[in-house]
Design an enzyme around this catalytic site. Structure first.
Site, PDB file in Angstrom:
ATOM      1  CG  ASP A 156      -2.190   0.775   0.991  1.00 13.43           C
ATOM      2  OD1 ASP A 156      -3.252   0.141   0.879  1.00 13.43           O
ATOM      3  OD2 ASP A 156      -2.128   2.027   0.906  1.00 13.43           O
TER       4      ASP A 156
ATOM      5  CB  THR B 288     -15.678  -2.286  -8.964  1.00 10.94           C
ATOM      6  OG1 THR B 288     -15.827  -3.337  -8.017  1.00 10.94           O
ATOM      7  CG2 THR B 288     -16.895  -2.216  -9.867  1.00 10.94           C
TER       8      THR B 288
ATOM      9  CG  ASN C 164     -22.098  -4.498  -6.922  1.00 10.34           C
ATOM     10  OD1 ASN C 164     -22.269  -5.624  -6.464  1.00 10.34           O
ATOM     11  ND2 ASN C 164     -21.078  -3.745  -6.579  1.00 10.34           N
TER      12      ASN C 164
ATOM     13  NE  ARG D 226     -15.287   2.929   1.773  1.00  6.57           N
ATOM     14  CZ  ARG D 226     -14.416   2.104   1.154  1.00  6.57           C
ATOM     15  NH1 ARG D 226     -13.693   2.554   0.155  1.00  6.57           N
ATOM     16  NH2 ARG D 226     -14.279   0.862   1.547  1.00  6.57           N
TER      17      ARG D 226
ATOM     18  CB  ALA E  29     -38.610  -2.989   3.351  1.00  8.32           C
ATOM     19  N   GLY E  30     -36.217  -1.029   4.242  1.00  9.60           N
ATOM     20  CA  GLY E  30     -35.665  -0.184   5.295  1.00  9.60           C
ATOM     21  C   GLY E  30     -35.123   1.111   4.740  1.00  9.60           C
TER      22      GLY E  30
ATOM     23  CE  LYS F 226     -16.520   1.914  -5.601  1.00  9.90           C
ATOM     24  NZ  LYS F 226     -16.522   1.027  -6.753  1.00  9.90           N
TER      25      LYS F 226
ATOM     26  CB  CYS G  40     -19.892  -1.714  -3.475  1.00 10.67           C
ATOM     27  SG  CYS G  40     -18.248  -2.245  -3.012  1.00 10.67           S
TER      28      CYS G  40
HETATM   29  N1  LIG Z   1     -15.351  -2.873  -0.109  1.00 10.43           N
HETATM   30  C1  LIG Z   1     -16.086  -3.817  -0.673  1.00 10.43           C
HETATM   31  O1  LIG Z   1     -16.963  -4.416  -0.055  1.00 10.43           O
HETATM   32  C2  LIG Z   1     -15.837  -4.204  -2.109  1.00 10.43           C
HETATM   33  C3  LIG Z   1     -16.418  -5.366  -2.620  1.00 10.43           C
HETATM   34  C4  LIG Z   1     -16.173  -5.711  -3.958  1.00 10.43           C
HETATM   35  C5  LIG Z   1     -15.395  -4.887  -4.749  1.00 10.43           C
HETATM   36  N2  LIG Z   1     -14.862  -3.751  -4.228  1.00 10.43           N
HETATM   37  C6  LIG Z   1     -14.025  -2.921  -5.084  1.00 10.43           C
HETATM   38  O2  LIG Z   1     -12.662  -3.151  -4.715  1.00 10.43           O
HETATM   39  C7  LIG Z   1     -11.889  -1.951  -4.861  1.00 10.43           C
HETATM   40  C8  LIG Z   1     -11.230  -1.616  -3.540  1.00 10.43           C
HETATM   41  O3  LIG Z   1     -12.236  -1.320  -2.599  1.00 10.43           O
HETATM   42  P1  LIG Z   1     -11.908  -1.220  -1.035  1.00 10.43           P
HETATM   43  O4  LIG Z   1     -13.203  -1.034  -0.346  1.00 10.43           O
HETATM   44  O5  LIG Z   1     -11.035  -2.347  -0.634  1.00 10.43           O
HETATM   45  O6  LIG Z   1     -11.050   0.150  -1.008  1.00 10.43           O
HETATM   46  P2  LIG Z   1     -10.281   0.778   0.225  1.00 10.43           P
HETATM   47  O7  LIG Z   1     -10.444   2.244   0.087  1.00 10.43           O
HETATM   48  O8  LIG Z   1     -10.689   0.113   1.494  1.00 10.43           O
HETATM   49  O9  LIG Z   1      -8.747   0.387  -0.040  1.00 10.43           O
HETATM   50  C9  LIG Z   1      -8.024   0.867  -1.088  1.00 10.43           C
HETATM   51  C10 LIG Z   1      -6.551   0.866  -0.690  1.00 10.43           C
HETATM   52  O10 LIG Z   1      -5.765   1.157  -1.836  1.00 10.43           O
HETATM   53  C11 LIG Z   1      -4.651   1.954  -1.417  1.00 10.43           C
HETATM   54  N3  LIG Z   1      -4.069   2.625  -2.587  1.00 10.43           N
HETATM   55  C12 LIG Z   1      -4.524   3.703  -3.266  1.00 10.43           C
HETATM   56  N4  LIG Z   1      -3.690   4.007  -4.281  1.00 10.43           N
HETATM   57  C13 LIG Z   1      -2.690   3.091  -4.262  1.00 10.43           C
HETATM   58  C14 LIG Z   1      -1.556   2.863  -5.066  1.00 10.43           C
HETATM   59  N5  LIG Z   1      -1.282   3.630  -6.112  1.00 10.43           N
HETATM   60  N6  LIG Z   1      -0.744   1.844  -4.750  1.00 10.43           N
HETATM   61  C15 LIG Z   1      -1.001   1.039  -3.699  1.00 10.43           C
HETATM   62  N7  LIG Z   1      -2.073   1.209  -2.891  1.00 10.43           N
HETATM   63  C16 LIG Z   1      -2.913   2.224  -3.177  1.00 10.43           C
HETATM   64  C17 LIG Z   1      -5.251   2.866  -0.387  1.00 10.43           C
HETATM   65  O11 LIG Z   1      -4.251   3.444   0.435  1.00 10.43           O
HETATM   66  C18 LIG Z   1      -6.195   1.912   0.369  1.00 10.43           C
HETATM   67  O12 LIG Z   1      -5.532   1.280   1.441  1.00 10.43           O
HETATM   68  C19 LIG Z   1     -12.875  -0.892  -5.349  1.00 10.43           C
HETATM   69  O13 LIG Z   1     -12.824  -0.811  -6.740  1.00 10.43           O
HETATM   70  C20 LIG Z   1     -14.221  -1.434  -4.911  1.00 10.43           C
HETATM   71  O14 LIG Z   1     -15.272  -0.986  -5.728  1.00 10.43           O
HETATM   72  C21 LIG Z   1     -15.055  -3.397  -2.930  1.00 10.43           C
END
Ligand SMILES: NC(=O)c1ccc[n+]([C@@H]2O[C@H](COP(=O)([O-])OP(=O)(O)OC[C@H]3O[C@@H](n4cnc5c(N)ncnc54)[C@H](O)[C@@H]3O)[C@@H](O)[C@H]2O)c1
Length: 435
Positions: free
Chosen positions: A31, A122, A209, A328, A253-254, A264, A261
């Site tokens: 990260d 995503t 989604n 979020r 319902a709620g 967006k 996710c």
């Molecule tokens: N959260 C969910 O439930 C979920 C489920 C399915 C899919 N997704 C998708 O997965 C993706 C990630 O979601 P998330 O909720 O885990 O995000 P998040 O915000 O929790 O984590 C993203 C991480 O990426 C890091 N990051 C940003 N730029 C970077 C870079 N250049 N190099 C290395 N690290 C970097 C950030 O510091 C952060 O720790 C999104 O596209 C989301 O739509 C999320």
């Protein structure tokens, strides 16, 4: 044992890394957030996810999982690089791909051996091709690579189970051999594997989604109709859910959906459609129905409390759903803002999201337990359906409240019982408001 690097240690990346390590692979999770990595090295997790701390600890101890901020270290010798960075909404509703672009560039600048780059984030349809162009352009020397789309379907709160027992794995690539190799990595999960082209895989994620969000908005619209006609939406949903063509899930319902996710992704899919000159009517209505729930909730609790000005309203739950600390686009944010704007004093309690919620909701007074929060409140609103709230000592709560008013935005209580206990109670879609 395969060598894997996961880029981004958020909700998806950390779970992906820990689970692949648990399956016996050697995983380096990277990260750019130095504090996150330093904390992870000390065993402190950046997010709350049930079971994740133990999983991370076990695999770190076994030497299968490590953390770094160095791309050089992460991509050296790796066969599979998973990109799991955020793709938040941009200003026009499009997915903001700046983090994906940065991750792809950094991988390219540091890669010295052939590898498969896998988009787990995503991303809009067409991003896989775009990532391939970025990597090609940023490589100091040409090194073979292949891009595969592997969208993630896990749910926060049950992410480990969802990752380890997925309903399916979707893989998309223009290179069947690369997709096969990624499929091989997923074989221990014993789920059906759908292999298709890049764009179709990317679309499967958005369509899935958007469909789930539609199902929730649909039952919420049905809830309003139930309320007007004197039917109980909980029983309607239960009756519908036995039909295998419908299924019981996503029919609660709620207050509607929120989180990182659905909001967006539905918006980004509508944006993609509009960019192509289409009119995504269903998607736009699905979003409208969803966000109206939050406004309706404020109107209802105002009516129940005899106005909001000067009233103290307690929010039971702040996270966008139970078993996560993710704030979020949580309904609590809009609801708290609207209550405050209407002149109410807002209190909040959440079993795990308090630390994340505090900076997001500066005007909300936070309490360490639901009973202290309830003391002298004019009304309570159930915002998140944590199990803890289902087991509250409601007699005690009634005694603590200034007036016994509960608006149940998640339908966790039984209207008849609440009425018998002396509450002025309202759920959503519970037949003439439970009267
Ligand atoms: N959260 C969910 O439930 C979920 C489920 C399915 C899919 N997704 C998708 O997965 C993706 C990630 O979601 P998330 O909720 O885990 O995000 P998040 O915000 O929790 O984590 C993203 C991480 O990426 C890091 N990051 C940003 N730029 C970077 C870079 N250049 N190099 C290395 N690290 C970097 C950030 O510091 C952060 O720790 C999104 O596209 C989301 O739509 C999320």
């Amino acid at each position: 044992m395969k060598q894997i690097c996961v880029v981004g240690v958020g909700y998806v990346g950390l779970v992906t890394g820990a689970c692949f390590a648990d399956l016996g692979n050697r995983v380096i999770a990277l990260d750019v957030n130095e504090e996150r990595i330093e904390n992870l090295k000390k065993g402190i997790l950046p997010i709350y996810e049930p079971g994740l701390e133990e999983l991370v600890e076990r695999n770190v101890k076994a030497g299968r999982l490590s953390f770094t901020t160095s791309y050089k270290e992460a991509v050296k010798g790796t066969e599979f690089a998973f990109i799991a960075v955020g793709t938040p909404s941009g200003v026009k509703g499009e997915a903001d791909l700046q983090y994906v672009a940065a991750a792809a560039t950094s991988i390219a600048e540091n890669m010295i051996n052939p590898m498969i780059i896998i988009n787990k984030s995503t991303v809009p349809v067409g991003t896989g091709d775009w990532v391939a162009d970025i990597v090609k352009g940023a490589q100091p020397e040409p090194v073979d690579f292949w891009v595969v789309s592997c969208p993630e379907f896990l749910r926060e709160g049950s992410a480990i189970v969802d990752f380890m027992s997925p309903h399916r794995t979707v893989l998309g690539s223009l290179h069947p051999d690369a997709a096969e190799r990624v499929a091989h990595l997923h074989l221990p999960l014993r789920a059906p594997i759908v292999i298709t082209d890049l764009r179709t895989a990317e679309m499967i994620k958005y369509a899935s989604n958007a469909f789930l969000a539609t199902k929730i908005s649909f039952i919420n619209e049905v809830a309003d109709i139930c309320e007007a006609l004197g039917a109980d939406v909980k029983e309607v949903a239960a009756g519908m859910g036995y039909d295998k063509r419908i299924g019981p899930m996503f029919l609660d319902a709620g207050l509607g959906w929120g989180g990182s996710c659905f909001p967006k992704d539905v918006l980004a899919l509508a944006y993609m459609a509009e960019e192509k000159g289409l009119d995504p009517r269903i998607l736009n209505d699905v979003m409208d129905v969803n966000y109206e729930r939050r406004k309706e909730a404020v109107t209802h609790i105002g009516e129940m409390a005899g106005g909001l000005k000067g009233k103290t309203i307690g929010l039971l739950g702040l996270a966008f759903k139970p078993n996560t600390d993710d704030m979020r686009d949580a309904p609590a944010i809009d609801i708290a803002q609207d209550l405050t704007a209407a002149g109410a004093k807002v209190r909040g309690y959440d079993p795990v999201a308090m630390d994340v919620a505090r900076p997001v909701l500066p005007a909300v007074e936070m309490f360490d337990d639901p009973y202290t929060m309830a003391k002298d409140c004019d009304a309570l609103m159930v915002v998140t359906e944590w199990n803890e709230f289902k087991q509250l000592d409601l007699e005690k709560v009634r005694g603590l409240l200034k007036s016994p008013v509960i608006f149940d935005g998640r339908n966790i209580y039984d209207p008849k019982t609440m009425k018998e206990m002396g509450f002025k109670y309202r759920g959503m879609g519970r037949g003439f408001n439970g009267r």
